[in-house]
Design a protein around this motif. Structure first.
Motif, mmCIF file in Angstrom:
data_model
loop_
_atom_site.group_PDB
_atom_site.id
_atom_site.type_symbol
_atom_site.label_atom_id
_atom_site.label_comp_id
_atom_site.label_asym_id
_atom_site.label_seq_id
_atom_site.Cartn_x
_atom_site.Cartn_y
_atom_site.Cartn_z
ATOM 1 N N GLU A 24 -15.748 12.253 12.525
ATOM 2 C CA GLU A 24 -16.158 11.528 13.792
ATOM 3 C C GLU A 24 -15.724 12.483 15.135
ATOM 4 N N SER A 25 -16.464 12.626 16.243
ATOM 5 C CA SER A 25 -16.243 13.678 17.186
ATOM 6 C C SER A 25 -16.498 12.985 18.472
ATOM 7 N N HIS A 26 -17.150 11.724 18.447
ATOM 8 C CA HIS A 26 -17.231 11.137 19.798
ATOM 9 C C HIS A 26 -16.161 10.073 20.247
ATOM 10 N N LEU A 27 -15.899 9.898 21.408
ATOM 11 C CA LEU A 27 -14.613 9.256 21.994
ATOM 12 C C LEU A 27 -14.384 7.937 21.513
ATOM 13 N N ILE A 28 -15.510 7.016 21.855
ATOM 14 C CA ILE A 28 -15.234 5.687 21.473
ATOM 15 C C ILE A 28 -14.940 5.431 19.961
ATOM 16 N N PRO A 29 -15.674 5.736 19.146
ATOM 17 C CA PRO A 29 -15.265 5.493 17.560
ATOM 18 C C PRO A 29 -14.062 6.102 17.257
ATOM 19 N N ILE A 30 -13.505 7.474 17.932
ATOM 20 C CA ILE A 30 -12.319 7.896 17.530
ATOM 21 C C ILE A 30 -11.369 7.032 18.011
ATOM 22 N N VAL A 31 -11.370 6.504 19.310
ATOM 23 C CA VAL A 31 -10.263 5.576 19.982
ATOM 24 C C VAL A 31 -10.175 4.198 19.120
ATOM 25 N N LEU A 32 -11.372 3.879 18.642
ATOM 26 C CA LEU A 32 -11.431 2.576 17.921
ATOM 27 C C LEU A 32 -10.760 2.762 16.403
ATOM 28 N N GLN A 33 -10.982 4.069 15.885
ATOM 29 C CA GLN A 33 -10.370 4.408 14.448
ATOM 30 C C GLN A 33 -8.915 4.200 14.901
ATOM 31 N N ALA A 34 -8.316 4.910 15.876
ATOM 32 C CA ALA A 34 -7.120 4.736 16.115
ATOM 33 C C ALA A 34 -6.223 3.167 16.258
ATOM 34 N N ALA A 35 -7.257 2.454 16.899
ATOM 35 C CA ALA A 35 -6.857 0.941 17.177
ATOM 36 C C ALA A 35 -6.889 0.316 15.467
ATOM 37 N N ALA A 36 -7.868 0.566 14.860
ATOM 38 C CA ALA A 36 -7.789 0.041 13.528
ATOM 39 C C ALA A 36 -6.801 0.579 12.403
ATOM 40 N N GLY A 37 -5.961 1.631 12.801
ATOM 41 C CA GLY A 37 -4.868 2.288 12.077
ATOM 42 C C GLY A 37 -5.413 3.449 11.118
ATOM 43 N N GLN A 38 -6.759 3.726 11.433
ATOM 44 C CA GLN A 38 -7.738 4.985 10.513
ATOM 45 C C GLN A 38 -7.116 6.267 10.910
ATOM 46 N N ARG A 39 -6.413 6.466 12.065
ATOM 47 C CA ARG A 39 -5.866 7.653 12.505
ATOM 48 C C ARG A 39 -4.609 7.590 13.265
ATOM 49 N N PRO A 40 -3.825 8.282 13.541
ATOM 50 C CA PRO A 40 -2.571 7.984 14.026
ATOM 51 C C PRO A 40 -2.573 8.045 15.634
ATOM 52 N N ASN A 41 -3.519 8.696 16.015
ATOM 53 C CA ASN A 41 -3.592 8.861 17.582
ATOM 54 C C ASN A 41 -4.913 9.548 18.155
ATOM 55 N N VAL A 42 -5.101 9.585 19.432
ATOM 56 C CA VAL A 42 -6.367 10.081 19.954
ATOM 57 C C VAL A 42 -5.936 11.250 20.652
ATOM 58 N N THR A 43 -6.527 12.445 20.369
ATOM 59 C CA THR A 43 -6.193 13.745 21.077
ATOM 60 C C THR A 43 -7.060 13.505 22.280
ATOM 61 N N ILE A 44 -6.593 13.587 23.508
ATOM 62 C CA ILE A 44 -7.093 13.991 24.856
ATOM 63 C C ILE A 44 -7.143 15.415 25.125
ATOM 64 N N TYR A 45 -8.231 15.805 25.354
ATOM 65 C CA TYR A 45 -8.510 17.239 25.241
ATOM 66 C C TYR A 45 -8.557 17.683 26.807
ATOM 67 N N GLY A 46 -7.282 17.853 27.365
ATOM 68 C CA GLY A 46 -7.107 18.518 28.590
ATOM 69 C C GLY A 46 -7.017 17.268 29.585
ATOM 70 N N ASP A 47 -5.744 17.463 30.412
ATOM 71 C CA ASP A 47 -5.618 16.348 31.376
ATOM 72 C C ASP A 47 -5.114 16.957 32.700
ATOM 73 N N HIS A 48 -5.804 17.994 33.048
ATOM 74 C CA HIS A 48 -5.758 18.729 34.407
ATOM 75 C C HIS A 48 -7.006 19.222 34.841
ATOM 76 N N TYR A 49 -8.086 18.097 34.568
ATOM 77 C CA TYR A 49 -9.202 18.248 35.333
ATOM 78 C C TYR A 49 -9.052 17.669 36.866
ATOM 79 N N PRO A 50 -10.074 18.098 37.686
ATOM 80 C CA PRO A 50 -10.262 17.584 38.859
ATOM 81 C C PRO A 50 -10.629 16.238 38.988
ATOM 82 N N THR A 51 -10.198 15.364 38.164
ATOM 83 C CA THR A 51 -10.425 13.959 38.416
ATOM 84 C C THR A 51 -9.189 13.006 38.707
ATOM 85 N N ALA A 52 -9.320 11.753 39.068
ATOM 86 C CA ALA A 52 -8.209 10.945 39.526
ATOM 87 C C ALA A 52 -7.052 11.004 38.467
ATOM 88 N N ASP A 53 -7.250 10.685 37.207
ATOM 89 C CA ASP A 53 -6.297 10.942 36.208
ATOM 90 C C ASP A 53 -6.091 12.057 35.529
#
Length: 328
Positions: A191-220
């Motif tokens: 799986e490579s798409h964000l929402i199913p990856i996040v839901l896999q983490a919620a379901a305990g199917q993966r330990p965490n979600v990798t955020i690929y970069g947090d210094h983009y020119p956006t609010a967060d």
């Protein structure tokens, strides 16, 4: 299925969007026939629709199919779609997304089929030059995936001139959600798409979600994307199909909601919907990822009278979560 139902060839119909399209075509009274090589798709995803296992690069198979059925149109969902993979293996993307697509179109027009609906992408635009992207935005893709789709679009236009091909090019932003009844879901491997990856983490199917970069020119600091429900993508395809069958010659439309959500906002929405904790870790930015991609889809609304049924993020996540809960 009534014997007078119009047959539609759905290339890539065992994949995420293609399988939902098959379901919606049947509901609308069409007879979908699926061509899929099952390299990414799943045999069971077509439910009880007819499946031919094969490739759009196989000219002999295509000729046999076009001789056997009187297809009203061809829908193309069989592209490779992973940005990072396209940077590492560009030849794979040009061979499938460009060369095999040429073969599909050339064979269909020689067989007398004139209506073509192409699954394109916001990646053809590259880095946005203004806040919400219209179809007039310059096409300046920044990765081989986006370039392969832009090339395919140009090829489609050339066939319109040379062979009278009638076409709809639908540029998706980020497909999301699942069949609201839970019959189908997104399941790429890996799986490579964000929402199913996040839901896999919620379901305990993966330990965490990798955020690929947090210094983009956006609010967060995380990337912003425009998510569009797969059911709404399918409704736009049906509207485009009907328009072509009624005499429309060509159409190029964005499909999105006009509202972007950051990676952090998606994670927080998934926590809210599932009631589960979701751990995140920060990784390196991926090459070829624009900071913000948000659609102006007013042309689709004007030309097709398309109105998204599920424009908000929470129902997309709710439907995907519901589908994940069902046994495979």
């Amino acid at each position: 299925m009534p014997t007078n139902a119009k047959a539609v060839l759905v290339v890539g119909g065992a994949g995420f969007i293609g399988s939902h399209m098959v379901l919606n075509l049947r509901r609308a009274g069409y007879q979908p026939v699926v061509l899929d090589n099952l390299s990414k798709g799943h045999r069971d995803a077509v439910l009880d629709a007819e499946l031919i296992v094969g490739d759009m690069a196989d000219t002999a198979l295509l000729k046999e199919l076009f001789a056997r059925y009187s297809f009203a149109a061809v829908m193309h969902f069989a592209s490779f779609i992973e940005v990072g993979e396209s940077v590492k293996f560009p030849a794979k993307y040009y061979q499938n997304n460009v060369a095999a697509t040429v073969n599909l179109i050339e064979t269909m027009v020689k067989s007398g089929i004139k209506h073509f609906i192409f699954s394109s992408t916001a990646a053809v635009y590259g880095e946005p030059q203004y806040k919400t992207i219209t179809e007039a935005h310059p096409l300046a893709p920044i990765n081989p995936y986006g370039r392969s789709k832009r090339m395919a679009e140009e090829i489609i236009r050339d066939f319109a001139v040379s062979d009278g091909l009638n076409y709809a090019i639908l540029r998706y932003f980020n497909a999301a959600g699942a069949d609201p009844e839970g019959r189908l879901r997104e399941r790429h491997e890996p799986e490579s798409h964000l929402i199913p990856i996040v839901l896999q983490a919620a379901a305990g199917q993966r330990p965490n979600v990798t955020i690929y970069g947090d210094h983009y020119p956006t609010a967060d600091g995380t990337c912003i994307r425009d998510y569009v429900h797969v059911v709404d993508l399918c409704s736009a395809h049906l509207l485009a199909l009907n328009a072509l069958l009624k005499g429309k010659k060509q159409l190029v439309c964005n499909l999105g909601t006009g509202h972007g959500y950051s990676v952090i906002q998606v994670v927080n929405a998934a926590k809210r919907v599932t009631g589960r904790p979701i751990e995140t870790v920060v990784g390196q930015p991926r090459p070829g990822d624009p900071a913000i991609l948000v659609a102006d889809a007013s042309l689709a609304k004007q030309e097709l009278h398309w109105l998204p049924r599920y424009p908000d993020l929470d129902p997309m996540i709710e439907h995907a979560w519901k589908a994940m809960q069902k046994p495979a």
